[in-house]
Write a protein that holds these residues in place. Sequence first.
Motif, PDB file in Angstrom:
ATOM      1  N   ASP A 211       3.531   9.797   9.773  1.00 32.77           N
ATOM      2  CA  ASP A 211       4.741  10.500   9.345  1.00 32.77           C
ATOM      3  C   ASP A 211       5.967   9.583   9.322  1.00 32.77           C
ATOM      4  O   ASP A 211       7.032   9.923   9.821  1.00 32.77           O
ATOM      5  N   ILE A 212       5.778   8.388   8.722  1.00 33.72           N
ATOM      6  CA  ILE A 212       6.891   7.449   8.582  1.00 33.72           C
ATOM      7  C   ILE A 212       7.499   7.577   7.181  1.00 33.72           C
ATOM      8  O   ILE A 212       8.689   7.833   7.030  1.00 33.72           O
ATOM      9  N   TRP A 213       6.666   7.419   6.144  1.00 31.89           N
ATOM     10  CA  TRP A 213       7.128   7.559   4.771  1.00 31.89           C
ATOM     11  C   TRP A 213       6.264   8.592   4.059  1.00 31.89           C
ATOM     12  O   TRP A 213       5.619   8.286   3.061  1.00 31.89           O
ATOM     13  N   HIS A 214       6.254   9.801   4.546  1.00 30.85           N
ATOM     14  CA  HIS A 214       5.347  10.809   3.984  1.00 30.85           C
ATOM     15  C   HIS A 214       5.727  11.219   2.570  1.00 30.85           C
ATOM     16  O   HIS A 214       4.915  11.812   1.858  1.00 30.85           O
ATOM     17  N   HIS A 215       6.966  10.922   2.134  1.00 30.45           N
ATOM     18  CA  HIS A 215       7.377  11.277   0.773  1.00 30.45           C
ATOM     19  C   HIS A 215       7.075  10.159  -0.228  1.00 30.45           C
ATOM     20  O   HIS A 215       7.313  10.338  -1.417  1.00 30.45           O
ATOM     21  N   ASP A 216       6.584   9.033   0.234  1.00 29.94           N
ATOM     22  CA  ASP A 216       6.412   7.871  -0.641  1.00 29.94           C
ATOM     23  C   ASP A 216       4.970   7.397  -0.710  1.00 29.94           C
ATOM     24  O   ASP A 216       4.711   6.210  -0.954  1.00 29.94           O
ATOM     25  N   VAL A 217       4.015   8.288  -0.518  1.00 28.69           N
ATOM     26  CA  VAL A 217       2.609   7.892  -0.492  1.00 28.69           C
ATOM     27  C   VAL A 217       2.166   7.234  -1.803  1.00 28.69           C
ATOM     28  O   VAL A 217       1.563   6.157  -1.782  1.00 28.69           O
ATOM     29  N   PRO A 218       2.430   7.826  -2.992  1.00 28.61           N
ATOM     30  CA  PRO A 218       1.995   7.157  -4.226  1.00 28.61           C
ATOM     31  C   PRO A 218       2.648   5.791  -4.412  1.00 28.61           C
ATOM     32  O   PRO A 218       1.989   4.839  -4.864  1.00 28.61           O
ATOM     33  N   THR A 219       3.931   5.689  -4.068  1.00 28.72           N
ATOM     34  CA  THR A 219       4.633   4.410  -4.213  1.00 28.72           C
ATOM     35  C   THR A 219       4.023   3.342  -3.306  1.00 28.72           C
ATOM     36  O   THR A 219       3.731   2.222  -3.751  1.00 28.72           O
ATOM     37  N   ILE A 220       3.819   3.682  -2.038  1.00 30.18           N
ATOM     38  CA  ILE A 220       3.251   2.730  -1.097  1.00 30.18           C
ATOM     39  C   ILE A 220       1.833   2.361  -1.505  1.00 30.18           C
ATOM     40  O   ILE A 220       1.418   1.193  -1.406  1.00 30.18           O
ATOM     41  N   ALA A 221       1.067   3.331  -1.985  1.00 24.17           N
ATOM     42  CA  ALA A 221      -0.303   3.053  -2.411  1.00 24.17           C
ATOM     43  C   ALA A 221      -0.328   2.059  -3.569  1.00 24.17           C
ATOM     44  O   ALA A 221      -1.158   1.139  -3.595  1.00 24.17           O
ATOM     45  N   ALA A 222       0.581   2.229  -4.535  1.00 30.40           N
ATOM     46  CA  ALA A 222       0.620   1.325  -5.685  1.00 30.40           C
ATOM     47  C   ALA A 222       1.031  -0.084  -5.264  1.00 30.40           C
ATOM     48  O   ALA A 222       0.416  -1.080  -5.688  1.00 30.40           O
ATOM     49  N   ILE A 223       2.061  -0.182  -4.438  1.00 28.23           N
ATOM     50  CA  ILE A 223       2.496  -1.494  -3.952  1.00 28.23           C
ATOM     51  C   ILE A 223       1.394  -2.139  -3.120  1.00 28.23           C
ATOM     52  O   ILE A 223       1.112  -3.339  -3.241  1.00 28.23           O
ATOM     53  N   GLY A 224       0.754  -1.335  -2.274  1.00 29.10           N
ATOM     54  CA  GLY A 224      -0.330  -1.864  -1.447  1.00 29.10           C
ATOM     55  C   GLY A 224      -1.474  -2.393  -2.282  1.00 29.10           C
ATOM     56  O   GLY A 224      -2.020  -3.469  -2.005  1.00 29.10           O
ATOM     57  N   ALA A 225      -1.872  -1.647  -3.315  1.00 33.67           N
ATOM     58  CA  ALA A 225      -2.960  -2.096  -4.178  1.00 33.67           C
ATOM     59  C   ALA A 225      -2.612  -3.427  -4.830  1.00 33.67           C
ATOM     60  O   ALA A 225      -3.457  -4.333  -4.922  1.00 33.67           O
ATOM     61  N   LEU A 226      -1.371  -3.589  -5.266  1.00 30.62           N
ATOM     62  CA  LEU A 226      -0.947  -4.848  -5.877  1.00 30.62           C
ATOM     63  C   LEU A 226      -0.974  -5.988  -4.869  1.00 30.62           C
ATOM     64  O   LEU A 226      -1.445  -7.096  -5.171  1.00 30.62           O
ATOM     65  N   ALA A 227      -0.484  -5.735  -3.649  1.00 23.00           N
ATOM     66  CA  ALA A 227      -0.476  -6.775  -2.621  1.00 23.00           C
ATOM     67  C   ALA A 227      -1.893  -7.187  -2.236  1.00 23.00           C
ATOM     68  O   ALA A 227      -2.197  -8.388  -2.108  1.00 23.00           O
ATOM     69  N   VAL A 228      -2.783  -6.213  -2.050  1.00 25.32           N
ATOM     70  CA  VAL A 228      -4.176  -6.516  -1.702  1.00 25.32           C
ATOM     71  C   VAL A 228      -4.835  -7.318  -2.810  1.00 25.32           C
ATOM     72  O   VAL A 228      -5.514  -8.324  -2.559  1.00 25.32           O
ATOM     73  N   PHE A 229      -4.630  -6.885  -4.048  1.00 20.03           N
ATOM     74  CA  PHE A 229      -5.281  -7.543  -5.187  1.00 20.03           C
ATOM     75  C   PHE A 229      -4.759  -8.965  -5.366  1.00 20.03           C
ATOM     76  O   PHE A 229      -5.532  -9.887  -5.652  1.00 20.03           O
TER      77      PHE A 229
END
Length: 349
Positions: A211-229
């Motif tokens: 419950d840190i950024w619960h309103h930004d899940v899609p945004t964090i997921a997209a940034i995370g996918a880019l960073a991992v890739f």
Amino acid sequence: MDNGPRGTARDWAPRSIGLLVGTLVLATAFIAAYVGALHKPTPRDVPIGVVASDQRARATLDAVRDQTNILKPIGYDDPAAAEHGLLSRAVYAVLSTGPDNGLLLTVASASGPSATSAIKEVLGTATTRTGTPLQIVDEVPVTAADPRGVVPFYLNVGYVLGGYLASTVLGISAGTTPRTARRAGLRIAALAVYSVLLGIAGAVVVGPVLDIWHHDVPTIAAIGALAVFAAAMFASAIQGWLGVAGTALVILLLVVLGNPGSGGIYAPEFLPGVLRGMHRWNIPGLANDLTKAAVYFDWRSAGWPAFALGIWTVVGALGLVSASLVRGRAAPSGPGKTRSGPSPDRDGG
């Protein structure tokens, strides 16, 4: 007399000794980088904005600058430009003339709580000495669930770690160099799927779970996918050309230098030497900057981090494909055939 074991030892001993020496050097570099960068973080030239025509604020910053190099005034033509500098993360704060013959300090602690704390401390001391009232307003505060602002750093450490570990696991299990461009493409596709899944997993952890950024899940997921890739492609390219030994270089750049140089735990202005600007081009620093820009600053200053991570991804993918075309096709085939140096893909996958 059976010399078999001795012959076996002569075969593996030089390689094992070389790997141990390399590990020793890498671990020593890790200690030197982390302890050297973080044992005594000292802020220098922390940028703070001021409108050129605001004589009172300018005089205060000039007086502070004469006494210490902690703050670095950045002049702007008008208040709107200064505010844009604050919201685009060019400066951590803006000093202006406030009410009642005082000063107004507008900060954006989400850019870096360590930097804004240093600014408030220095100006608080200076204004107390002169008896000048100082009002402080935090225009872009960190979330209450992350008061030290370290979640972007640790989140992206996990993303980058997952990216190069996935590449390393595939290299160990299937060989570091795909034998054909088609099989390199399959590896890239597999890592892309993995990156999306890890991006979502990390976003869920810092969202619904903690419950840190619960309103930004899609945004964090997209940034995370880019960073991992990006991390996975970079690691795959290095390992494709250098074999498993290339993992040491990947760890050096992404972990040993990348993490302390990301400006995550401390703002870049707290770091020594070359580490100060490393966040502008290394994958952990770019991912950290992109996360802050998206979550706190409405995508302001997100252009360069997103573009640079994209460049790392494309260059890494091209590096892996070119390694498969050069080293993969040159690899020996058939049972019992070996070659010196880093081994390519054993099964061509």
